[in-house]
Design a protein around this motif. Structure first.
Motif, PDB file in Angstrom:
ATOM      1  N   UNK A  29       0.228   3.370  -0.448  1.00 43.87           N
ATOM      2  CA  UNK A  29       1.267   4.293  -0.030  1.00 43.87           C
ATOM      3  C   UNK A  29       1.758   5.139  -1.191  1.00 43.87           C
ATOM      4  N   UNK A  30       2.656   6.093  -0.847  1.00 37.73           N
ATOM      5  CA  UNK A  30       3.168   7.025  -1.842  1.00 37.73           C
ATOM      6  C   UNK A  30       4.693   7.056  -1.782  1.00 37.73           C
ATOM      7  N   UNK A  31       5.307   7.030  -2.978  1.00 36.45           N
ATOM      8  CA  UNK A  31       6.762   7.140  -3.099  1.00 36.45           C
ATOM      9  C   UNK A  31       7.122   8.478  -3.717  1.00 36.45           C
ATOM     10  N   UNK A  32       8.359   8.926  -3.492  1.00 40.17           N
ATOM     11  CA  UNK A  32       8.801  10.210  -4.030  1.00 40.17           C
ATOM     12  C   UNK A  32       8.928  10.155  -5.547  1.00 40.17           C
ATOM     13  N   UNK A  33       9.532   9.073  -6.068  1.00 38.10           N
ATOM     14  CA  UNK A  33       9.776   8.948  -7.504  1.00 38.10           C
ATOM     15  C   UNK A  33       9.441   7.536  -7.976  1.00 38.10           C
ATOM     16  N   UNK A  34       9.471   7.342  -9.281  1.00 35.13           N
ATOM     17  CA  UNK A  34       9.251   6.015  -9.855  1.00 35.13           C
ATOM     18  C   UNK A  34      10.356   5.047  -9.413  1.00 35.13           C
ATOM     19  N   UNK A  35      11.585   5.553  -9.359  1.00 32.74           N
ATOM     20  CA  UNK A  35      12.692   4.699  -8.922  1.00 32.74           C
ATOM     21  C   UNK A  35      12.473   4.198  -7.498  1.00 32.74           C
ATOM     22  N   UNK A  36      11.988   5.100  -6.627  1.00 31.27           N
ATOM     23  CA  UNK A  36      11.696   4.684  -5.255  1.00 31.27           C
ATOM     24  C   UNK A  36      10.600   3.630  -5.219  1.00 31.27           C
ATOM     25  N   UNK A  37       9.592   3.807  -6.055  1.00 26.96           N
ATOM     26  CA  UNK A  37       8.495   2.844  -6.103  1.00 26.96           C
ATOM     27  C   UNK A  37       8.979   1.485  -6.610  1.00 26.96           C
ATOM     28  N   UNK A  38       9.808   1.497  -7.671  1.00 24.02           N
ATOM     29  CA  UNK A  38      10.371   0.248  -8.191  1.00 24.02           C
ATOM     30  C   UNK A  38      11.221  -0.442  -7.141  1.00 24.02           C
ATOM     31  N   UNK A  39      11.998   0.374  -6.398  1.00 32.81           N
ATOM     32  CA  UNK A  39      12.867  -0.195  -5.359  1.00 32.81           C
ATOM     33  C   UNK A  39      12.037  -0.856  -4.259  1.00 32.81           C
ATOM     34  N   UNK A  40      10.948  -0.204  -3.865  1.00 38.24           N
ATOM     35  CA  UNK A  40      10.067  -0.766  -2.844  1.00 38.24           C
ATOM     36  C   UNK A  40       9.468  -2.091  -3.318  1.00 38.24           C
ATOM     37  N   UNK A  41       9.027  -2.124  -4.572  1.00 34.08           N
ATOM     38  CA  UNK A  41       8.459  -3.356  -5.116  1.00 34.08           C
ATOM     39  C   UNK A  41       9.508  -4.468  -5.149  1.00 34.08           C
ATOM     40  N   UNK A  42      10.744  -4.140  -5.594  1.00 32.51           N
ATOM     41  CA  UNK A  42      11.800  -5.151  -5.671  1.00 32.51           C
ATOM     42  C   UNK A  42      12.147  -5.693  -4.291  1.00 32.51           C
ATOM     43  N   UNK A  43      12.223  -4.815  -3.290  1.00 32.97           N
ATOM     44  CA  UNK A  43      12.507  -5.267  -1.924  1.00 32.97           C
ATOM     45  C   UNK A  43      11.442  -6.238  -1.437  1.00 32.97           C
ATOM     46  N   UNK A  44      10.205  -5.906  -1.711  1.00 34.03           N
ATOM     47  CA  UNK A  44       9.105  -6.750  -1.239  1.00 34.03           C
ATOM     48  C   UNK A  44       9.121  -8.113  -1.916  1.00 34.03           C
ATOM     49  N   UNK A  45       9.264  -8.130  -3.235  1.00 31.27           N
ATOM     50  CA  UNK A  45       9.224  -9.398  -3.971  1.00 31.27           C
ATOM     51  C   UNK A  45      10.433 -10.268  -3.646  1.00 31.27           C
ATOM     52  N   UNK A  46      11.610  -9.653  -3.443  1.00 25.40           N
ATOM     53  CA  UNK A  46      12.783 -10.438  -3.065  1.00 25.40           C
ATOM     54  C   UNK A  46      12.602 -11.063  -1.682  1.00 25.40           C
ATOM     55  N   UNK A  47      12.006 -10.315  -0.767  1.00 23.04           N
ATOM     56  CA  UNK A  47      11.782 -10.842   0.575  1.00 23.04           C
ATOM     57  C   UNK A  47      10.790 -12.002   0.563  1.00 23.04           C
ATOM     58  N   UNK A  48       9.829 -11.950  -0.348  1.00 26.21           N
ATOM     59  CA  UNK A  48       8.811 -13.003  -0.420  1.00 26.21           C
ATOM     60  C   UNK A  48       9.198 -14.129  -1.359  1.00 26.21           C
ATOM     61  N   UNK A  49      10.319 -13.943  -2.085  1.00 24.83           N
ATOM     62  CA  UNK A  49      10.713 -14.908  -3.117  1.00 24.83           C
ATOM     63  C   UNK A  49       9.542 -15.131  -4.068  1.00 24.83           C
ATOM     64  N   UNK A  50       8.954 -14.026  -4.531  1.00 25.29           N
ATOM     65  CA  UNK A  50       7.722 -14.042  -5.309  1.00 25.29           C
ATOM     66  C   UNK A  50       7.942 -13.247  -6.587  1.00 25.29           C
ATOM     67  N   UNK A  51       7.673 -13.834  -7.738  1.00 26.87           N
ATOM     68  CA  UNK A  51       7.970 -13.170  -9.013  1.00 26.87           C
ATOM     69  C   UNK A  51       6.742 -12.524  -9.649  1.00 26.87           C
ATOM     70  N   UNK A  52       5.565 -12.976  -9.281  1.00 26.09           N
ATOM     71  CA  UNK A  52       4.368 -12.418  -9.915  1.00 26.09           C
ATOM     72  C   UNK A  52       3.976 -11.099  -9.287  1.00 26.09           C
ATOM     73  N   UNK A  53       4.221 -10.012  -9.949  1.00 26.42           N
ATOM     74  CA  UNK A  53       3.921  -8.701  -9.386  1.00 26.42           C
ATOM     75  C   UNK A  53       2.833  -7.986 -10.184  1.00 26.42           C
TER      76      UNK A  53
END
Length: 451
Positions: A92-116
């Motif tokens: 997928x594509x995000x508008x900015x780096x901040x948006x991409x970081x936010x998407x990654x953080x949301x996903x890892x928090x939902x999975x309780x997963x730290x290895x990204x």
């Protein structure tokens, strides 16, 4: 690259213009000399051959121009973006780096997963329609990293976790159905939950025991007492409004006398309140309005201000509009009032007049004499009378050998107790008069009707 394409585009466009002009000239000749084209000979065949060649050249030029325009337009619609990649594959594509970081953080928090380490970013150009918000991108990440997880809705009651459900809409309907059934118990009330119900998306394993079916949620709400019902309704109550008492002064009555001029009547009013209950317990009451049913009628009392003289044998005493009668017979001038003066703060009033010396001093009200004699504090010959309830009066600077009472004597209002003199710390014959309340020397003026 774009510069080359734009140059090519201009060149081909010019070529198209030339070809078009040739075609128009040929078409005009075709109309002007139709017989040459319909006549089947060598010349007409040669003209037809030229026509087809030019037509093919024009079609090819037009195609090249169209492809160039489409390519240039597609290139101009590209926008800068950030590609999200998992193991090198763009998801997928995000508008900015901040948006991409936010998407990654949301996903890892939902999975309780730290290895990204599998997730990476790259700056690219893409169509604006390919750019997605962070929450959608996070779901794409979760789908790739944890394909066995399912999306559920967690339910919280006042911040405490209750369960998770697969179908959020069905869960909401279960809560609403429970609330609707409660409304039957309070048909005239506005009904709501006393607790706060909140939903939050999460990702669970398919067989997690925290995931409830709708039937299990419905049964728990009905049997476990997990929720309380708040209901608010308008309540009306009839109350009494007490009448007011209004005093008016009149010269037709003596001081101390009074009479009711108009009898007061209480009124009635309805009070409308918004009352909130949790169950059967009242937790809040807010007054909305009052509606008068019967207005109260104020009571009017006439109080006398007419002064009278008390005749005590050979002399008369003036009854004032205050609590005490006038303390001197025949003298009515206040030569020094209560308060600041050049000699210091004056704690009483001085009364004098023409031929003041020897004038009778009388008790302001009935009481018991507590002190009578000579004062070492500047009062000269003085008398103190206790009138009860903490009220005392003092009479000072009287003539030598003129005191007519002794400590312990009971005196009546207007009874003579001595004569005006000039003893003690005094500058001329006068009576110094004080009023004391619980030992505090206060302004005597209101008690003599002077204010």
């Amino acid at each position: 690259m774009n510069l080359i394409l734009k140059t090519l585009y201009i060149y081909i466009s010019n070529l198209g213009i030339v070809v078009s002009e040739i075609f128009i000239a040929f078409f005009r000749a075709l109309i002007k000399f139709p017989s040459k084209f319909f006549k089947f000979n060598k010349d007409s065949f040669s003209s037809a051959k030229t026509f087809f060649k030019r037509s093919i050249a024009f079609i090819l030029a037009t195609a090249v121009v169209a492809v160039s325009v489409v390519y240039l337009n597609s290139s101009s619609n590209k926008t800068k973006a950030v590609a999200l990649m998992i193991n090198g594959e763009t998801i997928g594509y995000a508008q900015t780096r901040n948006d991409a970081d936010h998407a990654r953080a949301l996903a890892l928090n939902s999975l309780d997963f730290s290895g990204d380490g599998k997730i990476s970013f790259e700056d690219v150009e893409t169509d604006a329609s390919n750019i997605k918000p962070a929450d959608i991108l996070s779901e794409s990440i979760i789908t790739r990293l944890a394909p066995d997880r399912i999306k559920v809705s967690e339910i919280y009651v006042d911040g405490e976790f209750l369960c998770a459900v697969k179908d959020r809409q069905a869960a909401r309907k279960t809560f609403l159905s429970f609330l609707e059934n409660s409304k039957k118990q309070y048909p005239n009330s506005v009904v709501s939950f006393a607790e706060e119900i909140a939903f939050a998306y999460a990702y669970y394993d398919e067989g997690d025991s925290s995931i409830w079916e709708t039937k299990q949620l419905d049964l728990s709400l009905k049997t476990l007492g997990l929720l309380s019902i708040r209901h608010a309704e308008c309540e009306k109550s009839l109350s009494t409004v007490e009448f007011e008492t209004v005093d008016i002064q009149t010269n037709t009555l003596f001081v101390g006398d009074s009479r009711i001029r108009r009898v007061g009547k209480n009124g009635k009013e309805y009070a409308i309140d918004l009352v909130t209950y949790i169950g059967d317990k009242k937790v809040l009451s807010e007054h909305l309005m009052s509606v008068s049913v019967q207005k109260p009628v104020s009571q009017i009392i006439e109080r006398g201000i007419r002064a009278e003289s008390l005749s005590l044998g050979t002399y008369s005493v003036l009854q004032t509009t205050g609590y005490f009668c006038w303390p001197v017979v025949g003298l009515f001038t206040v030569t020094s009032p209560y308060g600041n003066r050049s000699l210091g703060y004056h704690r009483g009033i001085d009364i004098s007049g023409a031929n003041a010396s020897g004038s009778l001093v009388v008790a302001g009200a009935t009481g018991t004499v507590t002190e009578a004699g000579w004062s070492t504090g500047g009062y000269g010959n003085y008398v103190v009378i206790d009138h009860g309830n903490g009220v005392e009066t003092l009479y000072a600077h009287m003539l030598d050998n003129s005191l007519m009472v002794s400590p312990g004597d009971i005196v009546t209002k207007g009874q003579a107790i001595g004569r005006v003199g000039n003893t003690g710390y005094s500058f001329g014959a006068h009576l110094h008069f004080e009023v004391r309340i619980n030992g505090n020397k206060i302004n005597p003026a209101p008690y003599l009707g002077l204010e």
